[in-house]
Design an enzyme around this catalytic site. Structure first.
Site, PDB file in Angstrom:
ATOM      1  N   THR A 137       0.594  -1.410   0.058  1.00 15.01           N
ATOM      2  CA  THR A 137      -0.043   0.082  -0.082  1.00 15.01           C
ATOM      3  C   THR A 137       0.930   1.196  -0.130  1.00 15.01           C
ATOM      4  O   THR A 137       0.668   2.169  -0.784  1.00 15.01           O
ATOM      5  CB  THR A 137      -0.968   0.150   1.187  1.00 15.01           C
TER       6      THR A 137
ATOM      7  N   ALA B 198      -0.556   5.023  -6.622  1.00 13.17           N
ATOM      8  CA  ALA B 198      -1.498   6.053  -6.268  1.00 13.17           C
ATOM      9  C   ALA B 198      -2.594   6.242  -7.437  1.00 13.17           C
ATOM     10  O   ALA B 198      -3.353   7.292  -7.165  1.00 13.17           O
ATOM     11  CB  ALA B 198      -1.153   7.243  -5.682  1.00 13.17           C
TER      12      ALA B 198
ATOM     13  N   HIS C 173      -6.956   3.726 -11.601  1.00 11.64           N
ATOM     14  CA  HIS C 173      -7.204   3.337 -12.915  1.00 11.64           C
ATOM     15  C   HIS C 173      -8.730   3.196 -13.268  1.00 11.64           C
ATOM     16  O   HIS C 173      -9.383   3.309 -12.568  1.00 11.64           O
ATOM     17  CB  HIS C 173      -6.595   1.799 -12.884  1.00 11.64           C
TER      18      HIS C 173
ATOM     19  N   LYS D 221       1.540  -2.307 -16.398  1.00  9.48           N
ATOM     20  CA  LYS D 221       1.138  -1.240 -17.319  1.00  9.48           C
ATOM     21  C   LYS D 221       2.224  -0.520 -17.703  1.00  9.48           C
ATOM     22  O   LYS D 221       1.966   0.513 -18.647  1.00  9.48           O
ATOM     23  CB  LYS D 221       0.058  -0.567 -16.608  1.00  9.48           C
TER      24      LYS D 221
END
Lengths: 123, 416, 587
Positions: free
Chosen positions: C130, C135, C138, C353
């Protein structure tokens, strides 16, 4: 014959003065660019001394330690012994800058004094 | 709104000297704003000696040096605000806060910036590895040991040979810790020779030049660092990697002037010094805002910081009384051959004092050089130097008569 | 596919590429054992088997090059003076893991009349993946179709507007620009690549974004350079996805935890689960702080989720840690870009990604993260190679950005399974155990619906769930001095002078705020926890000035000596003792 090397700290030139001795007798001093380098090497060879600065513990102050200094030079070889001696000391707040903290440390005739004011902790 | 003549931000050596000087030069209502609960700035934690050789002709410790100025300030009518943080700043206006007075909205005829500097930290030098406890900048460790009475570690590796790092090598050793060595990426030490001799050589602490730290291991607390020699491009040489077990890594890798407030007030900055561009009175590009001490450029000696404070204080007092006659076109001061920077960067006043002092640093070590002042091709002044070194600031004080025929540009250079 | 047939298929793969590896199939799950040379081979094996029609992969294959994990012996890390809560004897639901997922679940379940206990092994919530999360909220465009993570992500992002409002956490929708550049198709001749980028790829991205509910549009070069003047002129065209958002993951987690506690849940820090044993209808959870009986256990243990499941007797998946490192730049540079910016590079890495130039809610800029498989679940080191590769990669997107403003770099470990999808279901083996595993990106975005899904699973599993009338979804953040107007600041300091004592000079954090953090429902117990709560020490000096003062405040508040104060929990003590002591001992 033994050779010693001292970096003179008198000016930014930092001459690496070479001192040669035999049984403690100075035979030769070279590589110094001025007289001060020679004086420095002799002092460092015969009796190197330093100012000692450290802290000692404080009871009841706004800080738990107070900085102290030797009021004069102490033989370099005694510095660590002085540290052990001063580790045992506990001063009491309030302290004024210049207050005596330890008299005649290790029989050097040198005083250890406080180097700041330290107020009592009010809380 | 509180109206004051001069507001000084920062109660370290620069701010103390500036406040005193402003007061002594006629400013009536001088305020000294200090963030910490006591005056002195960084000096109370610099318990070693070596301060004051020029100003007091004595070798004082940091706290003693500070005490002399604090005692002087107490004798004056200067208003001291402790625990006071300046939050916002513009020309002639400050917003500060402290627990006692709450918010302070201050209108000042002159403002003196004396916030000092901060230490460079690990990200700025890109050391890879974990982020455990046990990584300290030298100044932080100094505060812990000398003021809080706690030991950050028992086995210490030091990166960088700046003066604070060298001083801390000795301090850790005296307190019974083992300093494994000092590693310096450059091929020359970063600190003064006096400190190499008395802090490292005295205690047989090795100084490894052209070395850096390439990894930090330990998830919770530092367990090991990897050191490596660097080549001429400062790239670590793989075959020289060596792991050193330690519990502490101390960083002494440079200082950066603290200028967030200055930027807030749109003061023009010098990218080389990291501080505001100042004239010989230490006035910045914004009229009435002065800067002195490590906020302007990082000094090696506190005496020079105090001197700069005096100049700024006097400048501020004269600014208020409108005594300064400014030149129509300022003189731009430039660094020439082997000169990294010169402060002041400009000369603006019509008739400055009898003397003017330039502070400069060189890029490279050089022996037997001439420092020369040139106006175009014309030689105004020269001085012989046995040696110049980047860590040792050069002070060039000359009588104003040398500058009588100066044009609009002045170059200082080191000639072989 | 039936188990025997599946087994044959996997064996074929093993014989061809991974000799010496054994496989068995249990209820659709492949179990692999044996030894390979490198960790990368182990991961490759897991991925290849995961691609087949298995439900999950338990990959217990070891790598010769990897030494056995060195784990500290479990035990309380904090002295009682700092933290000493009492575990309840029993709870309806025990949640293991206090990351954003666990805290979201705790908050979701606190809507109902249930006894909830969340157990976190670290000394603060959000200490695992975390805190190093990128942050981003998406939209799901980057995920493969048919995955649970895509489905949850696409449905979850629209919820954040309301969540951030309820929980009073900053959330910004700056939007994402996927930029196609002259480097997008490196293997294709440039005139073709440029043409294809403009005419085909941009449109494909646009239509994908539409499918996840975003409102994308193609931005031509001229407009693009106006929107992002600092962008590389190698850019050709971009697709703007206006609904891409950012949030602060640890502030969100803290808010969720606080809101859960506010609504009756209990959260225990420094409480590590060391055993789980069935005990009739109940399960006994054995921890470093004592035992607790649970009707249901929710396993949200992140990189340790497989270990926790195994403890309970349910070997159903394996987590293979994947590290991500990020560089963080100072606040002042936040306006250098106006959107999140990612450069499309084809072909894409299938498991990430690819990172981006990211803004934070505090106007910092982040570059990253990387994606590196690691055998060590706690490998949060940042390597020299990572730093260099990040600088190179993102330095080419915004070429004139001054990297001097770098203030920190950090790494976090993702917790994927070998199917590379969320694994959210009741255990096949152990009744009452719900695994919430494989939560990697976009786990932060999907967390609200993950929590709802867990609630449904519990309901279907027979837990009586009655909604509480008293549930209050609103949580107010504590005071942030820096954000107040001058009038508000004046009033606040008048009421409580401690808000006038600025401790952190870079971020203007006051003593009052630090005390709020220490005394909050989820207490900040160490220097890093205070940093995350208040930002003290997060600025350009990285705690140089305020570190000592924060440590002093912690020592004073907990009435402990300074040398007991930690950076981030037991073992990370800042000091080794007082000065003078070793000298007196004569050492």
């Amino acid at each position: 014959m033994k050779k010693h090397r001292f970096v003179c700290i008198d000016c930014p030139l930092s001459c690496e003065v070479a001192l040669t001795e035999e049984d403690g007798k100075i035979l030769e001093i070279k590589n110094n660019r001025c007289k001060k380098g020679e004086e420095y090497a002799i002092a460092e060879f015969t009796n190197p001394v330093r100012i000692l600065t450290t802290t000692v513990r404080v009871e009841g102050g706004i800080l738990p330690v107070v900085p102290v200094r030797s009021k004069g030079h102490i033989p370099k070889k005694l510095i660590r012994e002085c540290m052990r001696e001063l580790a045992k000391v506990e001063a009491n707040a309030p302290i004024k800058c210049g207050d005596m903290i330890y008299e005649n440390i290790l029989n050097t005739g040198i005083y250890i004094v406080s180097s700041r004011d330290l107020q009592e902790d009010e809380a | 709104m509180i109206d004051v003549d001069v507001a000084v931000i920062g109660g370290g050596p620069a701010g103390l000297a500036a406040a005193l000087s402003a007061y002594r030069n006629g400013a009536k209502n001088v305020w000294l704003l200090e963030r910490n609960p006591e005056l002195g700035g960084i000096l109370p934690q610099c318990i070693h000696d070596g301060f004051g050789n020029f100003i007091f002709k004595e070798m004082l410790t940091g706290p003693e040096y500070a005490q002399r100025y604090i005692d002087e300030v107490k004798k004056t009518g200067i208003t001291v605000k402790l625990n006071t943080m300046v939050l916002e700043m513009g020309p002639e206006r400050l917003i500060a806060v402290n627990p006692k007075d709450g918010l302070l909205d201050i209108k000042a005829k002159a403002i003196i910036l004396a916030m000092g500097c901060r230490e460079r930290t690990r990200p700025q030098i890109l050391i890879p590895g974990y982020r455990p406890a046990g990584i300290y900048t030298a100044g932080v460790a100094q505060r812990y040991i000398n003021m809080e009475g706690v030991m950050p570690g028992k086995k210490v590796v030091i990166l960088g040979s700046g003066d604070v790092g060298l001083i801390m090598a000795r301090r850790f050793t005296l307190e019974g810790a083992k300093v494994e060595g000092v590693y310096e990426i450059m091929s020359n030490p970063g600190g003064l020779t006096r400190n190499i001799v008395q802090c490292l050589n005295d205690y047989d602490i090795p100084l490894h030049l052209s070395h850096t730290i390439v990894n930090i291991k330990g998830k919770k607390r530092v367990e090991e660092v990897t050191v490596a020699q660097v080549d001429s491009q400062m790239t670590p040489i793989k075959s020289t990697k060596r792991d050193i077990s330690c519990d502490t890594l101390l960083l002494s890798v440079g200082l950066i002037p603290e200028n967030e407030l200055s930027k807030m007030a749109d003061v023009a900055m010098d990218p080389i010094t990291g501080g505001p561009v100042v004239d010989e009175a230490m006035e910045t590009s914004v009229s009435g805002i002065f800067a002195c001490g490590n906020v302007a450029h990082v000094h090696d000696l506190v005496d020079d910081v105090s001197k700069a404070g005096e100049t700024a204080g006097k400048g501020a007092a004269e600014h208020i009384s409108d005594k300064i006659k400014k030149r129509k076109v300022p003189v731009i001061v430039k660094g020439g051959r082997n000169i990294r920077y010169v402060v002041p960067q400009i000369i603006r006043n019509e008739d400055f004092d009898k003397r003017i002092t330039f502070y400069l640093r060189v890029n490279d070590v050089e022996e037997d050089v001439k420092l020369v002042l040139l106006s175009g091709e014309k030689l105004l002044y020269k001085r012989k130097e046995n040696v110049v070194k980047p860590p040792e600031m050069v002070r060039l004080t000359l009588l104003s008569k040398f500058l009588e025929n100066v044009g609009n540009e002045l170059t200082i250079e080191a000639q072989k | 596919m039936e188990d025997a047939k599946l087994k044959r298929k996997i064996e074929k793969l093993l014989n061809k590429e991974f000799s010496g590896i054994e496989v068995s199939i249990d209820d659709g799950i492949a179990h692999l054992s044996g030894e390979l040379n490198s960790w990368n081979e182990v991961v490759e094996l897991g991925h290849k088997v995961g691609k087949l029609e298995v439900e999950e992969v338990v990959n217990l294959v070891t790598a010769k090059e990897v030494k056995a994990e060195r784990r500290e012996k479990p035990g309380l890390k904090l002295p009682k003076k700092i933290y000493d809560p009492t575990l309840p004897k029993s709870a309806d639901v025990v949640i293991i893991g206090g990351g954003v997922t666990g805290c979201f679940i705790a908050r979701e379940l606190s809507r109902y009349n249930l006894d909830i206990a969340l157990l976190e092994k670290e000394c603060d919530i959000g200490e695992g993946g975390t805190k190093s999360n990128s942050a981003q909220i998406h939209t799901g465009i980057g995920e493969h179709s048919g995955t649970l993570k895509k489905e949850l992500c696409a449905k979850s992002w629209p919820l954040y507007e309301k969540i951030s409002e309820e929980l009073d956490v900053p959330y910004k929708k700056d939007g994402l620009l996927v930029v196609l550049t002259k480097d997008t198709l490196p293997k294709v001749p440039s005139f073709i690549a440029n043409f294809v980028s403009r005419t085909i790829i941009a449109h494909v991205i646009k239509s994908k974004a539409k499918k996840v509910g975003d409102e994308p549009r193609i931005v031509k070069k001229e407009e693009l350079m106006e929107m992002e003047p600092n962008l590389t002129d190698r850019a050709l065209v971009a697709v703007l996805m206006p609904n891409y958002g950012i949030i602060c993951p640890h502030r969100l987690t803290e808010a969720l935890a606080e809101n859960a506690v506010q609504n009756g849940a209990s959260i225990f820090l420094d409480t590590e689960v060391i055993g789980i044993s069935p005990n009739g209808e109940m399960k006994k959870v054995i921890t470093t702080r004592g035992e607790i009986e649970a009707k249901f256990i929710v396993n949200a243990a992140g990189v340790y989720a497989d270990k926790i499941a195994e403890m309970a007797g349910a070997k159903e998946f394996t987590i293979h840690p994947r590290k991500g490192s990020t560089l963080l730049f100072d606040k002042g540079v936040g306006d250098y870009v106006n959107h999140q910016i990612s450069e499309m590079k084809l072909p894409q890495d299938p498991h990430t990604k690819g990172g981006a130039v990211l803004k934070t809610v505090d106007e910092n800029i982040n570059w990253g993260p990387t994606a590196i498989e690691t055998a060590d679940r706690e490998d949060t080191s940042v390597t020299a190679e990572e730093i260099q590769s990040i600088l190179k990669k993102y330095g080419s997107i915004i070429p004139n950005f001054s990297t001097n403003s770098l203030i920190a770099y950090f790494s976090g470990v993702r917790a994927p399974t070998y199917k590379e999808d969320f694994y959210i279901k009741p255990s096949k083996k152990v009744r009452g155990l719900i695994n919430v595993a494989g939560i990697q990106s976009p786990g932060l975005t999907a967390a609200p619906l993950i929590a709802k899904m867990v609630a449904d699973i519990l309901k279907n599993g027979g837990l009586e769930m009655v909604e509480k009338e008293s549930f209050n979804p609103i949580r107010k953040k504590s005071t942030v001095f820096e954000d107040l107007t001058l009038e508000e600041k004046e009033k606040l300091v008048g009421e409580n002078p401690l808000y006038g004592n600025v401790v952190c000079r870079c971020e203007h954090v006051t003593e009052g705020e630090i005390l709020d953090a220490i005394r909050s429902p989820i207490p900040a117990l160490n220097v890093d926890a205070i940093k995350r709560r208040t930002r003290a020490g997060m600025g350009r000096c990285q705690g140089g000035f305020c570190g000592p003062r924060v440590a002093e405040i912690l020592a004073r508040e907990f009435d402990i000596p300074l040398e007991k104060v930690t950076k981030d929990g037991g073992g990370s003590e800042l000091f080794v003792g007082k000065t003078k002591v070793s000298l007196m001992e004569g050492k």
